[in-house]
Design an enzyme around this catalytic site. Structure first.
Site, PDB file in Angstrom:
ATOM      1  N   SER A 466       0.867  -1.223   0.110  1.00  0.00           N
ATOM      2  CA  SER A 466      -0.032   0.174   0.121  1.00  0.00           C
ATOM      3  C   SER A 466       0.918   1.185   0.045  1.00  0.00           C
ATOM      4  CB  SER A 466      -1.043   0.107   1.105  1.00  0.00           C
ATOM      5  OG  SER A 466      -2.024   1.041   0.924  1.00  0.00           O
ATOM      6  N   ASP A 551      -8.524  -4.808  -6.411  1.00  0.00           N
ATOM      7  CA  ASP A 551      -8.283  -3.885  -5.335  1.00  0.00           C
ATOM      8  C   ASP A 551      -9.067  -2.506  -5.706  1.00  0.00           C
ATOM      9  OD1 ASP A 551      -7.207  -2.008  -3.640  1.00  0.00           O
ATOM     10  OD2 ASP A 551      -4.957  -2.548  -4.193  1.00  0.00           O
ATOM     11  N   HIS A 583      -6.926  -5.384  -1.800  1.00  0.00           N
ATOM     12  CA  HIS A 583      -5.892  -4.945  -1.229  1.00  0.00           C
ATOM     13  C   HIS A 583      -5.224  -5.406  -0.108  1.00  0.00           C
ATOM     14  CE1 HIS A 583      -4.072  -0.754  -0.870  1.00  0.00           C
ATOM     15  NE2 HIS A 583      -4.143  -0.730   0.377  1.00  0.00           N
TER      16      HIS A 583
END
Length: 612
Positions: A466, A551, A583
């Site tokens: 991330s 995602d 994600h």
């Protein structure tokens, strides 16, 4: 010299836990927990004192990661999405009939649990963005019928505050400058009125923590007129504020509030480790017993309606998470289980808190985990960068840190500026510094490890997911001579496309991104300078990039556009696309595939050990 400690199989670190997340039923008679069924995490229930453990859900795909008891003692509730798309639905399992029901059978809609209460056992309040994908309205779920009734329309709020009687009487309204206004109403028929305003400088260290029983006061985390977020009690009628707990440097990290009296019983500060401060003398003897059970950091994870039995978890750096049932009457604790008991068969490394000065004088904190059995000198180093970025690393069991140390690497985790928990001055120092001073802190951390003699300057990898994935890409492009290789998991490559494609339910927060990262139109040229995609020609090192196709936060295009650019430049890279993930990776087989690839990649470029 390479570590010769026993190799920990990846399956033990990253596969399904044996048992995890226990909760006690409201009446105190049953225990629920997550455990695998045919390799997939499901909810199990047992009678306390018996060995009648029974699986009550039948997920056969991603596994259940979030569940809770309904206060009627009859239903276990859980949320699930499809393929990582984060469009969570809420399900119940009727423990009397065994039936499972999808309570929110809406396509491309996300459900959030807002509140439940033992004083209203047949109802749960939910946030559902059915009418507007950007906004979650509040619905009352009737547990006797399964019916939903809308009880609060959302005019633009990002969070709700519900009182003791399950009435929606507070909300957080985002502002154009990136700040928030706390609004309040006396009854659900009244108009909303602003009672507290937090500017953008206070926004990430503030927020409501619930009403008192009388409905006339609200608990807040409030950093106004201070650096760190204090726990305060606000009179919603007069505006008077009483400070309950504060620290000059650290934000209040949590509170235990009595479910009947709504009095604050203890509060937590997350310093280098989690530290609790007891405020309610009636539980001090209980906490004295609990804190002496193990050397790890404890938390009360569940309590029954009579407040007789508490479930307590212990997190420690060099062992699995352990769970106990604590009986308040006898002051006795009964061990339940370790979440990964096989870890007890392997030597695990300790996580050492560290600190150093950044190049511009900030105190930077973090953790380093060393491989066992070797001198802490000239080691290959993996800089493991946390996501968020408005989050932080903390002390405790960390499977990645243990994995890396076991393979022969020093693992360095840094709470760079912009990380939360250290007060608003520190988090605000990260504003508009993605790829700038936030990245400098990571660079300074590596140089600190080299200057200490811990790290071999020719064998350093930057790794993260991330925001940490963005930092890995930024490290490869902005400081190309510092790293030997880089690993990016679901990291944005262009801040322009990233901000323009956030999920619809993040849109009320878009001003926060504009304030703290940049505006994709007004600051387009600035954001290009901070976007690795536009600097691919500077990459000199091998790259491994992994992405979930579903995602909703960091779209697949974020990885594919930089992979395509690297192809054109002839840059050494590996790209892994997981079609059934979002994600991060929920399915154990996908985690195994990813960590196996990373392990081979690191062994090839840094020289550590590999399982195969």
């Amino acid at each position: 010299m390479q570590t010769t400690t026993k190799l920990i199989p990846r399956e033990i670190l990253f596969g399904n836990p044996e048992k995890v997340s226990p909760t006690i039923s409201p009446d105190g008679t049953k225990l629920a927990y997550l455990a695998p069924k045919d390799g997939v995490l499901n909810v199990w229930v047992k009678t306390i004192g018996s060995d009648d453990d029974k699986v009550v859900t039948d997920d056969r795909d991603r596994g259940i990661r979030g569940y809770f008891w309904a206060k009627d003692n009859r239903h276990v509730m859980y949320v699930q999405d499809v393929g990582g798309d984060e469009n969570f639905r809420l399900y119940w399992v009727d423990l009397q009939t065994g039936d499972t029901r999808d309570l929110t059978p809406f396509e491309k809609v996300q459900v959030q649990v807002v509140k439940q209460s033992k004083h209203h056992p047949n109802h749960i309040l939910l946030g559902i963005n059915k009418d507007n994908p950007q906004l979650h309205d509040v619905y009352r779920l009737d547990l006797t019928t399964g019916d939903l009734e809308k009880v609060a329309e959302n005019p633009g709020f990002i969070g709700w505050v519900v009182d003791f009687d399950m009435k929606v009487r507070g909300a957080m309204a985002p502002q154009p400058d990136g700040g928030f206004v706390l609004v309040h109403r006396e009854t659900e028929q009244d108009e909303w009125k602003p009672i507290v305003q937090w500017g953008p400088q206070d926004a990430l260290s503030s927020g409501p923590a619930g009403f008192t029983r009388d409905g006339q006061h609200m608990y807040l985390i409030d950093p106004r007129n201070a650096n760190a977020g204090k726990l305060v009690k606000l009179n919603v009628g007069t505006g008077d504020i009483e400070v309950i707990a504060e620290d000059p440097k650290y934000d209040v990290a949590g509170a235990v509030i009595h479910p009947d009296t709504t009095e604050v019983q203890m509060i937590a500060f997350l310093r280098s480790r989690l530290e609790w401060q007891v405020l309610d003398e009636s539980i001090r003897a209980d906490i004295d017993v609990i804190s002496g059970l193990e050397p790890g950091d404890y938390g009360i994870s569940s309590r029954d309606d009579e407040d007789r039995t508490w479930l307590v978890s212990f997190d420690r750096d060099n062992g699995p998470v352990s769970y106990y049932a604590y009986d308040r009457a006898s002051k006795q604790a009964t061990f339940l289980f370790h979440h990964r008991p096989e870890l007890n068969d392997y030597p695990l490394a300790e996580m050492d808190p560290i600190s150093f000065k950044s190049r511009d004088g900030l105190d930077i904190h973090g953790y380093i985990t060393f491989p066992l059995g070797v001198e802490r000198k000239n080691l290959p180093l993996v800089l493991d960068v946390h996501g968020g970025p408005w989050a932080r690393d903390s002390w405790g069991f960390n499977p990645e840190a243990q994995w890396l140390a076991n393979r022969g690497y020093a693992c360095l985790q840094v709470n760079f500026r912009g990380s939360t928990g250290y007060g608003k001055d520190f988090v605000n120092a990260g504003d508009r510094e993605w790829g700038g001073k936030m990245q400098d802190d990571l660079t300074d951390a590596v140089k600190w490890a080299i200057d200490q003699g811990f790290a071999d300057p020719d064998r350093v990898c930057i790794y993260g997911g991330s925001y940490g994935g963005y930092a890995a890409l930024a490290g490869a492009t902005f400081t190309p001579d510092l790293y030997k290789c880089a690993v990016d998991l679901v990291g944005p490559s262009s801040l322009l496309t990233f901000i323009n494609t956030i999920p619809p339910y993040w849109m009320p927060l878009v001003q926060l991104f504009h304030h703290r990262v940049g505006h994709p139109e007004q600051d387009a040229e600035f954001l290009k300078t901070r976007s690795p995609l536009f600097h691919v020609d500077r990459i000199k090192i091998p790259m491994l990039i992994a992405q979930g196709a579903n995602d909703p936060r960091v779209n697949q295009a974020e990885s594919e556009q930089i992979v395509e650019a690297m192809k054109k430049k002839g840059i050494d890279h590996e790209y892994m696309l997981f079609p059934d993930e979002g994600h991060g990776f929920a399915k154990p087989e996908n985690r195994m595939k990813f960590y196996e690839a990373v392990e081979r990649f690191l062994a090839r470029h840094l020289g550590g050990r590999s399982e195969n």
